[in-house]
Design a protein around this motif. Structure first.
Motif, mmCIF file in Angstrom:
data_model
loop_
_atom_site.group_PDB
_atom_site.id
_atom_site.type_symbol
_atom_site.label_atom_id
_atom_site.label_comp_id
_atom_site.label_asym_id
_atom_site.label_seq_id
_atom_site.Cartn_x
_atom_site.Cartn_y
_atom_site.Cartn_z
ATOM 1 N N SER A 87 0.902 -1.193 0.059
ATOM 2 C CA SER A 87 0.010 0.152 -0.013
ATOM 3 C C SER A 87 0.733 1.326 0.031
ATOM 4 C CB SER A 87 -0.717 -0.158 1.254
ATOM 5 O OG SER A 87 -0.242 0.043 2.518
ATOM 6 N N PHE A 88 0.272 2.211 -0.244
ATOM 7 C CA PHE A 88 0.875 3.773 -0.651
ATOM 8 C C PHE A 88 0.111 4.569 -0.507
ATOM 9 C CE2 PHE A 88 4.925 5.417 -2.689
ATOM 10 C CZ PHE A 88 4.734 6.810 -2.618
ATOM 11 N N ASP A 89 -0.231 5.029 0.891
ATOM 12 C CA ASP A 89 -1.520 5.757 1.226
ATOM 13 C C ASP A 89 -1.065 7.024 1.868
ATOM 14 O OD1 ASP A 89 -3.171 3.594 0.499
ATOM 15 O OD2 ASP A 89 -2.879 2.499 2.371
ATOM 16 N N THR A 90 -2.003 8.083 1.464
ATOM 17 C CA THR A 90 -2.081 9.416 2.244
ATOM 18 C C THR A 90 -3.402 9.700 2.537
ATOM 19 O OG1 THR A 90 -1.763 11.653 2.277
ATOM 20 C CG2 THR A 90 -1.846 10.607 0.039
ATOM 21 N N THR A 91 -3.940 10.577 3.511
ATOM 22 C CA THR A 91 -5.117 11.115 3.669
ATOM 23 C C THR A 91 -5.172 12.512 3.821
ATOM 24 O OG1 THR A 91 -4.465 11.076 6.435
ATOM 25 C CG2 THR A 91 -5.727 9.140 5.441
ATOM 26 N N ASP A 92 -4.110 13.095 3.731
ATOM 27 C CA ASP A 92 -4.209 14.595 3.640
ATOM 28 C C ASP A 92 -3.073 15.094 2.496
ATOM 29 O OD1 ASP A 92 -1.723 14.017 4.549
ATOM 30 O OD2 ASP A 92 -1.741 14.971 6.590
ATOM 31 N N ASN A 93 -2.917 14.105 1.463
ATOM 32 C CA ASN A 93 -1.780 14.471 0.483
ATOM 33 C C ASN A 93 -0.547 15.231 1.078
ATOM 34 O OD1 ASN A 93 -3.976 13.548 -1.309
ATOM 35 N ND2 ASN A 93 -4.755 15.544 -1.842
ATOM 36 N N GLN A 94 -0.215 14.859 2.008
ATOM 37 C CA GLN A 94 1.117 15.500 2.902
ATOM 38 C C GLN A 94 1.970 14.584 3.441
ATOM 39 O OE1 GLN A 94 0.558 18.933 5.200
ATOM 40 N NE2 GLN A 94 2.746 19.443 5.238
ATOM 41 N N THR A 95 1.331 13.580 4.281
ATOM 42 C CA THR A 95 1.714 12.472 5.003
ATOM 43 C C THR A 95 1.578 11.108 4.196
ATOM 44 O OG1 THR A 95 2.039 13.626 7.139
ATOM 45 C CG2 THR A 95 1.968 11.459 7.120
ATOM 46 N N TYR A 96 2.651 10.555 3.839
ATOM 47 C CA TYR A 96 2.543 9.240 2.960
ATOM 48 C C TYR A 96 2.800 8.188 3.733
ATOM 49 C CZ TYR A 96 1.499 12.343 -0.868
ATOM 50 O OH TYR A 96 0.778 13.412 -1.497
ATOM 51 N N THR A 97 2.301 7.068 3.840
ATOM 52 C CA THR A 97 2.775 5.954 4.471
ATOM 53 C C THR A 97 2.818 4.623 3.396
ATOM 54 O OG1 THR A 97 1.533 6.564 6.697
ATOM 55 C CG2 THR A 97 2.208 4.196 6.342
ATOM 56 N N ILE A 98 3.726 3.899 3.469
ATOM 57 C CA ILE A 98 4.300 2.874 2.524
ATOM 58 C C ILE A 98 4.397 1.627 3.427
ATOM 59 C CG2 ILE A 98 5.859 1.937 0.914
ATOM 60 C CD1 ILE A 98 6.484 4.851 0.355
ATOM 61 N N LYS A 99 3.659 0.788 3.022
ATOM 62 C CA LYS A 99 3.619 -0.806 3.631
ATOM 63 C C LYS A 99 4.550 -1.562 2.547
ATOM 64 C CE LYS A 99 1.378 -0.404 7.594
ATOM 65 N NZ LYS A 99 1.510 -0.885 8.846
ATOM 66 N N ILE A 100 5.555 -2.008 2.923
ATOM 67 C CA ILE A 100 6.464 -3.108 2.066
ATOM 68 C C ILE A 100 5.889 -4.412 2.173
ATOM 69 C CG2 ILE A 100 8.670 -3.858 1.570
ATOM 70 C CD1 ILE A 100 9.934 -1.314 2.019
ATOM 71 N N ASN A 101 5.743 -5.167 0.931
ATOM 72 C CA ASN A 101 5.345 -6.615 1.122
ATOM 73 C C ASN A 101 6.007 -7.511 2.031
ATOM 74 O OD1 ASN A 101 5.094 -9.420 0.068
ATOM 75 N ND2 ASN A 101 3.859 -8.427 -1.563
ATOM 76 N N ALA A 102 5.059 -7.962 2.657
ATOM 77 C CA ALA A 102 5.718 -8.697 4.080
ATOM 78 C C ALA A 102 6.788 -9.956 3.438
ATOM 79 C CB ALA A 102 4.615 -9.288 4.665
ATOM 80 N N LYS A 103 6.460 -10.313 2.218
ATOM 81 C CA LYS A 103 7.196 -11.430 1.734
ATOM 82 C C LYS A 103 8.409 -10.985 0.953
ATOM 83 C CE LYS A 103 3.106 -14.335 1.166
ATOM 84 N NZ LYS A 103 2.427 -15.251 0.229
ATOM 85 N N ALA A 104 8.608 -9.797 0.736
ATOM 86 C CA ALA A 104 9.669 -9.293 -0.083
ATOM 87 C C ALA A 104 11.003 -9.262 0.518
ATOM 88 C CB ALA A 104 9.264 -7.860 -0.538
#
Length: 532
Positions: A87-104
């Protein structure tokens, strides 16, 4: 009896030879064995190195895509799908949170982590590191024009939340599509555990950049036979699933060889860097078991002006009016392309359609040439890279057009790596080049005073400010106004003359059951590519 035994022996040997011939590939890597699925791709320009944060040539970037994964894929314009990032998410277009694939994992078994991503971002921001993607970081909070202050080693707005979670913050809200394309699709991270002790100043010279022994993508690097081919083998532990192909060979050859090797089956396809000459389109269309497609692109060809030697805008404008771009598109491309003014093709929603264009006007060119005070006894050095045949042929038209208005030109051709080095060093007056940027309108890498592709030494403070404003504006409609103004300035200043966007002619063997040429994101689903 002796005669019969001899006949039987001869027959057995013949059968044995036939079985061996049927079970093996043809020589020189031209077909698959019965046990392996090996894909062969043809391209023209050789790669220079495999440094994911400092490969200014498209050939190297293409090769890296087999070995290193981006966080996101972009199979369609501004349509993003997960890849290394779940996932590559933001709720305010300013703070971005990236979840790297757990299996990578990296190919040596080490997990791909948020630390790797932070390490890569900090390298890019380090003022001592050579990088072509530095402009991607300019929106991040805590940086000065994308760079860290001297003595600071980490971007304050980039935080490792846990092993697989990264967070970063921009100075103010920005268009999330820009962030997702530039940092999600265009950026490939490096392994911290391999490179953490390397002096940042020496990073580009590290052996890893010529021989990437640890990767996180679907294919492992085997070897680069210089100017012949790059060989990959499948990554058996690839986190998205074992690739269906056993090996991929990207073969480097003159453009004239592409057609012949498609005919003989020595390659299964060309790529966007394997331009087939327009005059060969009909020949390729008639090749049995090869399907073709003409694809509009965001790439373009341009003349780069050395603004240290061609200082007067009127001289640059004279050159623009002198060049018959219509002839290039109609005669060389047979209509399979479009004339463009500025860095956006008609595919881009940010194209300013109200620009005053440079039409072919030799008399206007002569007038501007006289006003510029150009000394007709001087000669312009015109550097032309080898590889793209249409581009090479267009150079002949350009030279003739310029000589028709009284400008002397000396043309010199070089292999692509050499020509690129000359451009970086300013060892030219005119340089013929191809480029493909992003769907997002930010083109700071070419037009900003510190841009990594600003080979022309263009420096306009108003342009720098507008480029910064364009990156910082989160609303598309307001961004459009900014980039419209920028295109008007570039059309007047003319640091480069964009010539045409030539459509991509893709040729793919019917034996390729899945895979092909994606204009916007070449590396989509490499692990699913397959042969019948």
């Amino acid at each position: 009896m002796l005669f019969n035994n001899r006949s039987t022996l001869m027959l057995m040997l013949a059968v044995l030879l036939l079985l061996v011939a049927c079970s093996n590939s043809t020589t020189n890597g031209t077909a698959n064995t019965s046990e392996e699925k090996n894909l062969f791709i043809g391209m023209v320009n050789p790669p220079i190195a495999f440094n994911t944060i400092n490969s200014s040539d498209v050939a190297s970037q293409y090769i890296e895509g087999f070995m290193f994964d981006s966080l996101l894929d972009m199979p369609e314009s501004l349509n993003f799908t997960p890849k290394l990032a779940e996932s590559f998410d933001t709720t305010d277009n300013q703070t971005y949170t990236i979840k790297i694939n757990a299996k990578a994992n990296w190919s040596d078994g080490t997990p791909v982590t948020a630390e790797d991503a932070a390490f890569t971002l900090n390298l890019i921001a380090n003022p001592n590191v050579e990088t072509h993607v530095g402009n991607f970081l300019t929106p991040l909070d805590g940086l000065d024009n994308g760079k860290l202050a001297e003595g600071v080693s980490e971007i304050p707005s980039v935080k490792v939340i846990d092993e697989k979670t990264l967070e970063f913050k921009t100075t103010k809200p920005v268009d999330p599509n820009m962030i997702k394309e530039q940092l999600g699709v265009k950026l490939m991270i490096l392994p911290k555990h391999i490179l953490k002790d390397v002096d940042p100043k020496e990073l580009s010279k590290h052996p890893f950049m010529q021989n990437p022994t640890v990767i996180n993508g679907p294919f492992k690097f085997v070897q680069y036979k210089k100017d012949q081919y790059v060989e990959f083998e499948k990554n058996l532990d690839y986190y998205l699933g074992t690739p269906k192909l056993d090996k991929i060979f990207v073969k480097i050859m003159p453009a004239s060889n592409l057609v012949a090797q498609l005919q003989t089956g020595e390659i299964h396809m060309n790529n966007t860097l394997g331009k087939i000459a327009v005059q060969d389109y009909e020949t390729v269309k008639k090749i049995e078991n090869v399907k073709t497609e003409l694809q509009q692109t965001i790439g373009f060809q341009l003349i780069v002006f050395n603004m240290e030697t061609i200082k007067d805008a009127k001289l640059r404008q004279a050159i623009a009016y002198a060049i018959n771009r219509e002839s290039i598109v109609d005669d060389l491309l047979k209509g399979t392309g479009e004339i463009i003014d500025g860095p956006y093709t008609s595919l881009n929603p940010y194209l300013n359609k109200n620009l005053t264009k440079y039409t072919y006007d030799p008399e206007k060119a002569k007038q501007l040439l006289a006003e510029s005070g150009w000394d007709i006894n001087q000669t312009l050095d015109f550097v032309v890279p080898l590889g793209n045949k249409v581009r090479e042929q267009s150079a002949n038209i350009i030279v003739q057009n310029l000589e028709d208005i009284g400008i002397k030109v000396k043309t010199a051709t070089y292999d692509f790596p050499s020509s690129l080095q000359m451009a970086k060093e300013g060892d030219y007056d005119l340089y013929l080049l191809g480029n493909a940027l992003t769907v997002d309108p930010d083109v700071s890498s070419m037009y900003a005073s510190n841009g990594s592709f600003n080979f022309m030494n263009y420096n306009n403070p108003k342009v720098d400010q507008l480029l910064a404003d364009g990156k910082a504006e989160p609303i598309a409609e307001k961004r459009k106004v900014i980039y419209d103004e920028l295109q008007e300035i570039w059309e007047a200043d003319l640091p480069v003359l964009t010539l045409y966007s030539d459509y991509n002619f893709a040729a793919i063997s019917d034996s390729v059951s899945y895979g092909g040429v994606n204009i916007l994101d070449a590396s989509v689903d490499y692990h699913l590519w397959d042969l019948e």
